[in-house]
Design a protein around this motif. Sequence first.
Motif, PDB file in Angstrom:
ATOM      1  N   PRO A 184       0.952  -1.235   0.126  1.00  0.00           N
ATOM      2  CA  PRO A 184      -0.018   0.011  -0.068  1.00  0.00           C
ATOM      3  C   PRO A 184       1.049   1.368   0.076  1.00  0.00           C
ATOM      4  N   GLN A 185       2.110   1.297   0.742  1.00  0.00           N
ATOM      5  CA  GLN A 185       2.825   2.540   0.809  1.00  0.00           C
ATOM      6  C   GLN A 185       3.366   2.735  -0.406  1.00  0.00           C
ATOM      7  N   PHE A 186       3.561   1.728  -1.584  1.00  0.00           N
ATOM      8  CA  PHE A 186       3.960   2.034  -2.756  1.00  0.00           C
ATOM      9  C   PHE A 186       3.183   2.462  -3.780  1.00  0.00           C
ATOM     10  N   LEU A 187       1.755   1.974  -3.503  1.00  0.00           N
ATOM     11  CA  LEU A 187       0.864   2.716  -4.314  1.00  0.00           C
ATOM     12  C   LEU A 187       0.480   3.945  -4.198  1.00  0.00           C
ATOM     13  N   ASP A 188       0.533   4.246  -2.746  1.00  0.00           N
ATOM     14  CA  ASP A 188       0.454   5.877  -2.430  1.00  0.00           C
ATOM     15  C   ASP A 188       1.536   6.678  -2.872  1.00  0.00           C
ATOM     16  N   ALA A 240      -7.047  -4.679 -28.344  1.00  0.00           N
ATOM     17  CA  ALA A 240      -5.789  -5.248 -28.215  1.00  0.00           C
ATOM     18  C   ALA A 240      -4.859  -4.239 -27.491  1.00  0.00           C
ATOM     19  N   LEU A 241      -5.347  -3.578 -26.485  1.00  0.00           N
ATOM     20  CA  LEU A 241      -4.769  -2.538 -25.705  1.00  0.00           C
ATOM     21  C   LEU A 241      -3.592  -2.975 -24.947  1.00  0.00           C
ATOM     22  N   PRO A 242      -2.261  -2.534 -24.955  1.00  0.00           N
ATOM     23  CA  PRO A 242      -1.379  -2.960 -24.152  1.00  0.00           C
ATOM     24  C   PRO A 242      -1.274  -2.403 -22.609  1.00  0.00           C
ATOM     25  N   ARG A 243      -0.476  -2.943 -21.722  1.00  0.00           N
ATOM     26  CA  ARG A 243      -0.549  -2.322 -20.383  1.00  0.00           C
ATOM     27  C   ARG A 243       0.993  -2.497 -19.880  1.00  0.00           C
ATOM     28  N   LEU A 244       1.228  -1.742 -18.925  1.00  0.00           N
ATOM     29  CA  LEU A 244       2.680  -1.926 -18.096  1.00  0.00           C
ATOM     30  C   LEU A 244       2.237  -2.663 -16.820  1.00  0.00           C
ATOM     31  N   SER A 245       3.043  -3.339 -16.508  1.00  0.00           N
ATOM     32  CA  SER A 245       2.792  -4.250 -15.165  1.00  0.00           C
ATOM     33  C   SER A 245       3.835  -3.362 -14.213  1.00  0.00           C
ATOM     34  N   VAL A 246       2.990  -2.952 -13.067  1.00  0.00           N
ATOM     35  CA  VAL A 246       3.943  -2.557 -11.875  1.00  0.00           C
ATOM     36  C   VAL A 246       4.010  -3.626 -11.052  1.00  0.00           C
ATOM     37  N   ASN A 247       5.429  -3.898 -11.447  1.00  0.00           N
ATOM     38  CA  ASN A 247       5.931  -5.152 -10.795  1.00  0.00           C
ATOM     39  C   ASN A 247       6.531  -5.180  -9.334  1.00  0.00           C
ATOM     40  N   GLY A 248       5.721  -6.209  -8.521  1.00  0.00           N
ATOM     41  CA  GLY A 248       6.490  -5.885  -7.170  1.00  0.00           C
ATOM     42  C   GLY A 248       7.703  -6.329  -6.899  1.00  0.00           C
ATOM     43  N   GLY A 249       8.548  -6.927  -7.969  1.00  0.00           N
ATOM     44  CA  GLY A 249       9.761  -7.379  -7.711  1.00  0.00           C
ATOM     45  C   GLY A 249      10.639  -6.225  -7.793  1.00  0.00           C
ATOM     46  N   HIS A 250      10.249  -4.980  -8.295  1.00  0.00           N
ATOM     47  CA  HIS A 250      11.111  -3.700  -8.420  1.00  0.00           C
ATOM     48  C   HIS A 250      10.066  -2.653  -8.070  1.00  0.00           C
ATOM     49  N   GLN A 251       9.726  -2.411  -6.771  1.00  0.00           N
ATOM     50  CA  GLN A 251       8.834  -1.368  -6.389  1.00  0.00           C
ATOM     51  C   GLN A 251       9.680  -0.152  -6.407  1.00  0.00           C
ATOM     52  N   SER A 252      10.013   0.725  -7.283  1.00  0.00           N
ATOM     53  CA  SER A 252      10.687   1.943  -7.361  1.00  0.00           C
ATOM     54  C   SER A 252      10.431   2.760  -8.315  1.00  0.00           C
TER      55      SER A 252
END
Length: 351
Positions: free
Chosen positions: A59-63, A315-327
Amino acid sequence: MATWRERAIRAGMGLFHASGAHRLAEPFTRGLGAILMFHRVRPATGDAFAPNAGLEITPQFLDSLLTHLRGRGYDILSLDAVLARLGSREAPGRPFVVLTFDDGYNDLVDHALPILERHRAPFTAYVTAGFADGTARLWWLELEEALRRLARVDIIVGGRRIVRDCRSAREKSEAHADIYWGVRAGDETELMRVVTALASQAGVDAGRLTREACLDWSGIAALARHELVTLGAHSLTHPRLAKLDAQESAREMAESRAAIAREVGVEARHFCYPVGDPTSAGPREFSTARELGFASAVTTRPGMIFPGHRDHFHALPRLSVNGGHQSLTAVDILLSGAPFALLNRGRRIAA
């Protein structure tokens, strides 16, 4: 243990971070904006064996991310607003992001929603009907939990016998990578056979796991009433649609929307392809989504949104906000679009 894909991603992100090349490329590669993909938002568990960590952020990273996006001048728009902007053919405004959350996890309400409310950030929640009623299986969580409990595995995957000790976190991670990519290479029947066998050996209650992780229909109905949310469909049982025959694939899409209408009283105008990579959703699925009348459909193919996507809403692309590199630096590199200009060899539309 990181897979070669994860190592390649880390190497690429490190290169951009060190060189700053993404900042020079950004005016040419950023496009109009991006659709961001999230799954789980919950406090970190601290578990050394966490093969699904890439699907989780705190949650802190989302904020901090939402604060950062506003500070950089991004508009946080609903999916409908972006489709309208693309369709209008007006001069592009400020760069935008769309926030999307897949599967319908409980923590969307428990941890993410208060933050989204505080930032007044609209978002799309793609819900899987079978997760809401407890009949579908979160097989990736079952696999993780099975390997967490087992000290050794001996299983046939795609005709290949995999025998591994699973005592340490490292051994469990290595076994997981071997089994996970093995089942991903096969069809849905083989995938579920392998996961079912391991879950049975480990005593994993698949139904309970789904019920504990996901919102039920009453929770989804409450969420749907929120002014910030757009509810989307994410299939009945979360299969890789391209692995099914055409009739079954279309049924998964159409009946998931019908289930949402029946249980929640909301029309799900938008669709999200489960797994969503090229092996899971392709031209056949894009055509089906359009023929079924969905206003849009999103993949997990990485890329930015360009004006040309007005002709490819399914066919819209997306960017994954990956928890492996929360930066935030990593997010800035992704939002520059530079990695995808390289990855896609300059091709802007993958449809």
